[in-house]
Motif scaffolding. Structure first.
Motif, mmCIF file in Angstrom:
data_model
loop_
_atom_site.group_PDB
_atom_site.id
_atom_site.type_symbol
_atom_site.label_atom_id
_atom_site.label_comp_id
_atom_site.label_asym_id
_atom_site.label_seq_id
_atom_site.Cartn_x
_atom_site.Cartn_y
_atom_site.Cartn_z
ATOM 1 N N ASP A 1 28.741 43.336 41.218
ATOM 2 C CA ASP A 1 28.606 44.118 40.166
ATOM 3 C C ASP A 1 28.082 46.047 40.252
ATOM 4 N N LEU A 2 28.425 45.894 41.843
ATOM 5 C CA LEU A 2 28.439 47.439 42.229
ATOM 6 C C LEU A 2 29.665 48.127 42.346
ATOM 7 N N LEU A 3 30.472 46.440 42.535
ATOM 8 C CA LEU A 3 31.917 47.445 42.522
ATOM 9 C C LEU A 3 32.620 47.287 41.258
ATOM 10 N N PHE A 4 32.536 46.807 41.033
ATOM 11 C CA PHE A 4 32.700 46.514 38.817
ATOM 12 C C PHE A 4 31.852 48.248 38.520
ATOM 13 N N HIS A 5 30.723 48.399 38.543
ATOM 14 C CA HIS A 5 30.522 50.206 38.213
ATOM 15 C C HIS A 5 31.186 51.010 38.438
ATOM 16 N N ALA A 6 31.552 50.519 39.785
ATOM 17 C CA ALA A 6 32.515 51.781 40.399
ATOM 18 C C ALA A 6 33.808 51.826 40.011
ATOM 19 N N LEU A 7 34.430 50.714 39.576
ATOM 20 C CA LEU A 7 35.504 50.771 39.297
ATOM 21 C C LEU A 7 35.483 51.194 37.661
ATOM 22 N N GLY A 8 34.208 51.000 36.990
ATOM 23 C CA GLY A 8 34.408 51.057 35.713
ATOM 24 C C GLY A 8 35.096 50.348 34.714
ATOM 25 N N ARG A 9 34.930 48.782 34.681
ATOM 26 C CA ARG A 9 35.181 48.077 33.857
ATOM 27 C C ARG A 9 34.750 47.044 34.574
ATOM 28 N N THR A 10 34.167 45.992 34.089
ATOM 29 C CA THR A 10 34.714 44.654 34.252
ATOM 30 C C THR A 10 35.497 43.092 35.363
ATOM 31 N N TYR A 11 35.780 42.247 35.864
ATOM 32 C CA TYR A 11 36.655 41.061 35.485
ATOM 33 C C TYR A 11 36.051 39.920 35.706
ATOM 34 N N THR A 12 37.553 39.299 35.649
ATOM 35 C CA THR A 12 36.973 37.840 35.531
ATOM 36 C C THR A 12 37.389 37.463 36.954
ATOM 37 N N ASP A 13 36.578 35.955 37.327
ATOM 38 C CA ASP A 13 36.974 36.599 38.873
ATOM 39 C C ASP A 13 38.600 36.014 39.654
ATOM 40 N N GLU A 14 39.490 35.470 38.630
ATOM 41 C CA GLU A 14 40.324 35.320 38.411
ATOM 42 C C GLU A 14 41.747 36.420 38.049
ATOM 43 N N GLU A 15 40.931 37.673 37.203
ATOM 44 C CA GLU A 15 41.577 38.595 37.089
ATOM 45 C C GLU A 15 41.590 39.317 38.563
ATOM 46 N N PHE A 16 40.713 39.330 38.950
ATOM 47 C CA PHE A 16 39.949 39.794 39.929
ATOM 48 C C PHE A 16 40.946 40.241 41.450
ATOM 49 N N ASP A 17 40.883 38.352 41.422
ATOM 50 C CA ASP A 17 41.959 37.735 42.772
ATOM 51 C C ASP A 17 43.236 38.631 42.610
ATOM 52 N N GLU A 18 43.832 39.030 41.222
ATOM 53 C CA GLU A 18 44.806 38.510 40.854
ATOM 54 C C GLU A 18 45.110 40.305 41.479
ATOM 55 N N LEU A 19 44.233 41.392 40.347
ATOM 56 C CA LEU A 19 44.407 42.851 41.559
ATOM 57 C C LEU A 19 44.339 43.181 42.863
ATOM 58 N N CYS A 20 43.709 42.318 43.783
ATOM 59 C CA CYS A 20 43.552 41.887 44.922
ATOM 60 C C CYS A 20 45.017 41.639 45.538
ATOM 61 N N PHE A 21 45.158 40.876 44.993
ATOM 62 C CA PHE A 21 46.971 40.208 45.372
ATOM 63 C C PHE A 21 47.968 41.783 44.978
ATOM 64 N N GLU A 22 47.617 41.790 44.079
ATOM 65 C CA GLU A 22 48.393 43.627 44.071
ATOM 66 C C GLU A 22 48.085 44.412 45.437
ATOM 67 N N PHE A 23 47.365 44.794 45.929
ATOM 68 C CA PHE A 23 46.853 45.857 46.700
ATOM 69 C C PHE A 23 47.713 45.425 48.262
ATOM 70 N N GLY A 24 47.510 43.704 48.464
ATOM 71 C CA GLY A 24 48.186 43.678 49.233
ATOM 72 C C GLY A 24 46.537 42.753 50.089
ATOM 73 N N LEU A 25 45.113 42.743 49.309
ATOM 74 C CA LEU A 25 44.278 42.208 49.590
ATOM 75 C C LEU A 25 43.568 40.610 49.345
ATOM 76 N N GLU A 26 42.961 39.963 50.037
ATOM 77 C CA GLU A 26 42.777 38.919 49.437
ATOM 78 C C GLU A 26 41.225 38.431 48.934
ATOM 79 N N LEU A 27 40.602 37.938 47.817
ATOM 80 C CA LEU A 27 40.080 37.911 47.526
ATOM 81 C C LEU A 27 39.375 36.294 48.111
ATOM 82 N N ASP A 28 38.754 36.048 49.370
ATOM 83 C CA ASP A 28 38.270 34.999 49.921
ATOM 84 C C ASP A 28 37.225 34.307 49.265
ATOM 85 N N GLU A 29 36.351 34.865 49.215
ATOM 86 C CA GLU A 29 35.377 34.073 48.838
ATOM 87 C C GLU A 29 34.309 34.457 48.057
#
Lengths: 471, 578
Positions: free
Chosen positions: B9-37
């Motif tokens: 929630d802190l992360l979403f607050h700082a990003l200024g919006r919320t994501y579903t887990d899938e959307e966030f996973d996708e976002l991570c992938f675009e930046f070469g990161l991986e939502l591990d758990e």
């Protein structure tokens, strides 16, 4: 086999009737036990379609022991009346008779007798009727003659309550002619034999039908391991794509080729004791291409080839440390170095599938050793588009749509390629994945220990299907 | 890859919006990161220590994100947000400023430190306001850096202090442990350095760092101008200067054995938190050799065109880079781009790193796929080709393929086979976590016997084989060892079945086109081998060379592998047949 005589008699009876026969009736009319007829039916069924027998069950009424006695001698109340002489009988004497008690009360309620309590010499019983109709006996006699249907349900239930009648269920077969009906029985052969083929006697014989529901016999055969079957397919894919196999038969590698030559800094966490198996014997590698080693030292510690480098004190002692290779890219590095030493650069496509080792914490998907699949292409001017394109083709052959999660891919850094002596402008694209992961997906295995190592259940190996990756 | 754990929630607050887990996973992938758990403190405790312990723990949702090992700027919430939000925000430009009202602080480094921990850099963050969350994130970043780039404090150690409790100039020096005396963080009284070392022997956290200086003659220490101890790096800070939620000005010092890494770490500590603070003061720091002033932004010039494989205008690429917080301008030649590298991006050391960011901004999936024109003829490695062919025919001969580990215990290849370890030529692993990984195998036989032992319930006979590599010491190789491709098979039944294993060997020779006979053919001859039952072992010769053995295993070998029935085995080196 049931008594042949009985079987034949049964067949003759079936032949004579138009519709069919009930096995109970046959038993009654032949005066044999019903079970003997059932045996005959079963043995005829085993011969194929000689007869067809349909099991049915019917209910009918039967006299109980007491019921039989009444049918024979009359009801208790009737017997009471007939045993009383004209001058009457003392009650105490009547009660001594076997049927006395039950008969007395029934006869009283029927008003067939009367009781003179004040009689001189004790209570005495006198007949009040001369002739009587023994209805109970009559009904029981009807049932005994098989005419129970003539009685009303209510009457039968009344007699059942008096424990004179009982309802029994009879199982029987309704026997009709089968499609191969015959009154003579021929013995069926179980199998075709050489003699039958030689003599032609098979033409006259009847053969026992097979049970196609049963499984065949488990064959005594050898099996290939499923992971190795998948490996074979991956090799095939690379060969189809024109990739040459690299010699990866060197599990022990120096840190130099495994890390330093790939421009991995000496303080990188992957080089930690917690991630990599180091060797105590032989602890060090002792031969390196000296001028190349010098260029590697320089690019790490001072930079060059357009790079700032890592700016740290690069130590030969770190590079000399022998390890169990953590990736097959160590072999790719050796191959690319070798390629760079050619008089003239020629483009190459290389692949390998072999074991790599990590000193990791083991869990359901991680073991200390696994197989790495690696593909490498080196040519002038390869682009990111080429990498994406070749990955697409490779994973298409695997039938994997979401391959991003299965592997890693990229372009080797100039700090790795240029010190080797590869010409400027040559780019190298590479990708890698584990062999175990796609195999586990393919064969639906969740725990890697069920796939590799000495603890696997050989039944899994015996039962594993062929590997067609694209289907 | 390091894993960063952040409250969702802190992360979403700082990003200024919320994501579903899938959307966030996708976002991570675009930046070469991986939502591990996706987990929570409660989940973690219940998994590691059981449900009862987890009671009352926080069930705030945590995202565990894997970040690349060299992206130190993504190790905290603040950095992650900046990394993931680049498209939306103006690239921050960090500035080193001097205090308006006073002289810059100074850290004097004495020559005694050369013996133990020769480098130090420092900075001051001024006019800051901590909230509980920022404070936690500040402490956590310090810990993450310690674990990653600082290599568990060996390369760099960070100390943070409330500047208003101390007064400069500061001195970084080294002294004999007996001469250092102070009240360490969260302790009630003063200790000497020697006392501290024994005090922390039992500290579950600090004991891991003691070895870094334990055996040194002098220990590093930082004093203020009044002689107050700020810290004894890399072990512990002083209690006097500890920071709190009320701290307004933070003095950050990094002591190091690697100066490059020290500068990276200091840059991270400063840049990650300056966004909260109105004035960042990043002051001159002295080291023995002279003044360290953070250099201006390094600029890198690169030609992006050949890289993408698509013709994209240089202007557009410059725009993409600027969006990725790498301010870029097309140079006058129209082909090259000049890029400003911010201090957060210590991972950028070559033009190819810049191009990677450009590709990321472009979207990897938007790059048109092409097929390389590279024309090559495929070749199989002859050794692997032979192995593949033999495997097929061994299975056809009724043997089942096993797949066993290349690493094992010393016992497996020596004692259990009634051999002396010295005659095995085994390569030894120096840091095995368990006995299963003591040596590289020198024979395939023990793996096959362990497979039989694990499958004693299976119907008999068991017929197993494996064609794979063993590892032997070999002085003639650059690394002092080589692999050797072996074919090994076992037959396990109520009777030894020597004739079966012998028949298999005949079949293998037939497959390799070697006829029975001396000279160029093959033959077997009685041999002594402690692994086998006396009189039941033969050596196999092919084309005049010894290539392996076959025989009935010694009953003691059977017992040591926890087997109960007779077993015969075949073991040959197939490299002779290339």
């Amino acid at each position: 086999m049931a008594d042949t005589g009985l079987v034949e008699t049964l067949l003759q009876r079936v032949e004579k009737v138009d519709g069919g026969l009930d096995s109970q009736d046959v038993a009654t009319s032949l005066g044999v036990d019903h079970q003997a007829i059932v045996g005959a039916v079963k043995s005829l069924q085993a011969l194929g379609d000689v007869i067809s027998a349909e099991q049915r069950s019917s209910k009918h009424w039967e006299l109980t022991g007491e019921g039989c006695e009444i049918a024979e001698q009359g009801s208790h109340e009737a017997r009471v009346v007939s045993s009383i002489p004209e001058e009457g009988m003392p009650q105490s004497q009547l009660m001594k008779l076997a049927f006395g008690k039950v008969g007395f009360s029934k006869a009283m309620s029927n008003k067939w007798i009367r009781l003179d309590k004040g009689h001189e010499g004790g209570p005495r019983i006198f007949k009040t009727v001369e002739r009587l109709e023994d209805l109970v006996r009559d009904k029981l006699l009807l049932v005994q003659k098989g005419q129970a249907s003539e009685l009303e349900e209510k009457e039968k239930n009344e007699l059942k309550k008096r424990k004179l009648l009982s309802e029994v269920t009879v199982k029987s077969y309704w026997i009709t002619k089968g499609s191969c009906f015959s009154t003579t029985i021929t013995k069926q052969e179980t199998e075709l034999t050489t003699e039958m083929i030689a003599s032609g006697s098979w033409k006259e014989k009847k053969f026992k039908p097979y049970n196609f529901e049963a499984m065949g016999v488990a064959l005594d055969c050898g099996h290939l391991h499923p992971l190795m079957k998948v490996r074979t397919q991956f090799r095939q894919i690379f060969l189809e794509m024109g990739f040459t196999e690299m010699p990866t038969n060197n599990f022990i590698e120096s840190s130099f080729w495994n890390f330093d030559s790939l421009f991995q800094p000496q303080q990188h966490p992957a080089r930690d004791q917690h991630d990599t198996f180091f060797l105590s014997d032989p602890a060090q590698a002792h031969e390196f291409p000296q001028d190349y080693l010098e260029r590697v030292r320089k690019v790490h510690s001072e930079g060059g080839f357009g790079s700032q480098g890592y700016k740290y004190d690069w130590k030969i002692e770190e590079a000399q440390k022998n390890i169990l290779r953590t990736h097959t890219t160590a072999v790719s590095a050796r191959m690319l170095y070798k390629l760079a030493q050619q008089e003239k650069f020629t483009p190459v496509k290389y692949f390998s599938i072999d074991r790599v080792f990590r000193n990791e914490t083991l869990d359901a998907t991680h073991l200390a050793e696994f197989h790495q699949i690696e593909g490498v292409v080196a040519d002038f001017g390869l682009t990111l588009g080429d990498l994406m394109g070749i990955l697409h083709q490779f994973f298409n052959k695997l039938g994997l749509k979401k391959w991003v999660e299965v592997g890693n891919s990229g372009m080797f850094r100039p700090e790795m390629l240029l010190p080797m002596g590869l010409p400027e402008g040559v780019t190298v694209i590479a990708w890698g994945l584990s062999l175990e992961r796609p195999t586990m997906i393919k064969y639906g295995i969740n725990n890697i220990r069920e796939l590799v190592g000495h603890k696997v259940n050989l039944q899994m190996v015996y039962d594993s299907p062929v590997c067609r990756l694209d289907s | 890859m390091p894993t960063v754990s952040v409250k969702r929630d802190l992360l979403f607050h700082a990003l200024g919006r919320t994501y579903t887990d899938e959307e966030f996973d996708e976002l991570c992938f675009e930046f070469g990161l991986e939502l591990d758990e996706i987990t929570s403190e409660k989940d973690i405790i219940s998994r590691e220590q059981g449900d009862t312990k987890a009671e009352g723990a926080s069930d705030v949702i945590l995202y565990k994100i894997d970040v690349p090992a060299n992206r130190y700027d993504l190790l905290c919430l603040e950095g992650l947000v900046r990394g993931l939000q680049v498209f939306k925000m103006e690239a921050p430009r960090y500035r080193r400023v001097s205090p308006a009202s006073s002289e810059p602080q100074r850290l004097v480094i004495t020559k005694e430190t050369t013996a133990v921990r020769p480098h130090a850099v420092a900075a001051v963050l001024r006019n800051i306001t901590f909230t509980q969350e920022r404070y936690d994130s500040f402490i956590e970043l310090q810990e993450k850096l310690h674990q990653n780039v600082c290599r568990k404090r060996t390369l760099v150690a960070i100390g943070t202090h409330d500047l208003d409790t101390i007064s400069g100039p500061f001195t970084y020096t080294a002294k004999p442990p007996g001469d250092i005396r102070f009240k360490p963080l969260n302790q009630a009284k003063e200790y000497t350095a020697q006392e501290l070392m024994s005090l922390y022997k039992t500290d579950s956290h600090l004991r891991h760092y003691l070895h870094i200086i334990e055996d040194e003659a002098v220990y590093p220490v930082i004093y203020d101008s009044n002689g107050i101890v700020l810290s004894m790096p890399p072990i512990i800070n002083g209690d006097h200067s500890k920071i709190s939620l009320n701290t307004k000005n933070v003095f950050i010092e990094c002591t190091a054995t690697d100066l490059t890494k020290a500068k990276i770490v200091l840059d991270m500590m400063v840049t990650m938190f300056c966004e909260y603070f109105c004035f960042l003061l990043w002051e001159n720091i002295l080291e023995p050799t002279g003044q360290y002033v953070h250099s201006d932004y390094p600029h890198s010039i690169c030609n992006p065109q050949p890289f993408f494989g698509i013709s994209e205008s240089t202007e557009h690429i410059a725009q993409l880079l600027t969006k990725m917080c790498l301010r870029s301008e097309v140079m006058s030649d129209g082909e090259q781009i000049e890029v400003e590298i911010p201090p957060t991006r210590s991972d950028v050391i070559h033009a190819c790193d810049i191009m990677e960011d450009a590709a990321m901004a472009y979207g990897f999936n938007n790059i048109p796929r092409t097929t390389p024109r590279t024309y090559t003829i495929a070749n199989q490695l002859p050794l692997n080709k032979l192995s593949e062919l033999l495997r097929q025919d061994l299975a056809a001969a009724g043997f089942t393929e096993a797949l066993t580990f290349a690493l094992c215990s010393q016992e497996d290849i020596a004692d259990k086979l009634l051999k002396n370890i010295s005659e095995t030529r085994a390569c030894r692993i120096s840091n095995p976590k368990t006995a299963e990984f003591q040596v590289a195998r020198t024979t395939l036989l023990s793996g096959l016997l362990k497979t039989v032992a694990a499958n004693r319930k299976m119907p008999l006979p068991l017929r197993l084989f494996e064609i794979s590599d063993v590892v032997l010491k070999d002085e003639s190789k650059d690394v002092g060892a080589r692999n050797n491709r072996r074919l090994c098979a076992v037959y396990y039944n109520k009777s030894p079945g020597f004739e079966v294993i012998h028949g298999l060997m005949d079949r293998v020779m037939q497959l390799l086109e070697i006829k029975p006979g001396q000279g160029n053919g093959y033959h077997i001859q009685a041999a002594d081998d402690s692994t086998f039952f006396p009189g039941r072992c033969a050596e196999i010769f092919a084309c005049g060379k010894s290539i392996g053995r076959l025989g009935v295993l010694h009953p003691d070998v059977i017992n040591r592998f926890e087997l109960t029935m007779p077993c015969s085995a075949l073991d040959i080196d197939i490299e002779h047949f290339l």
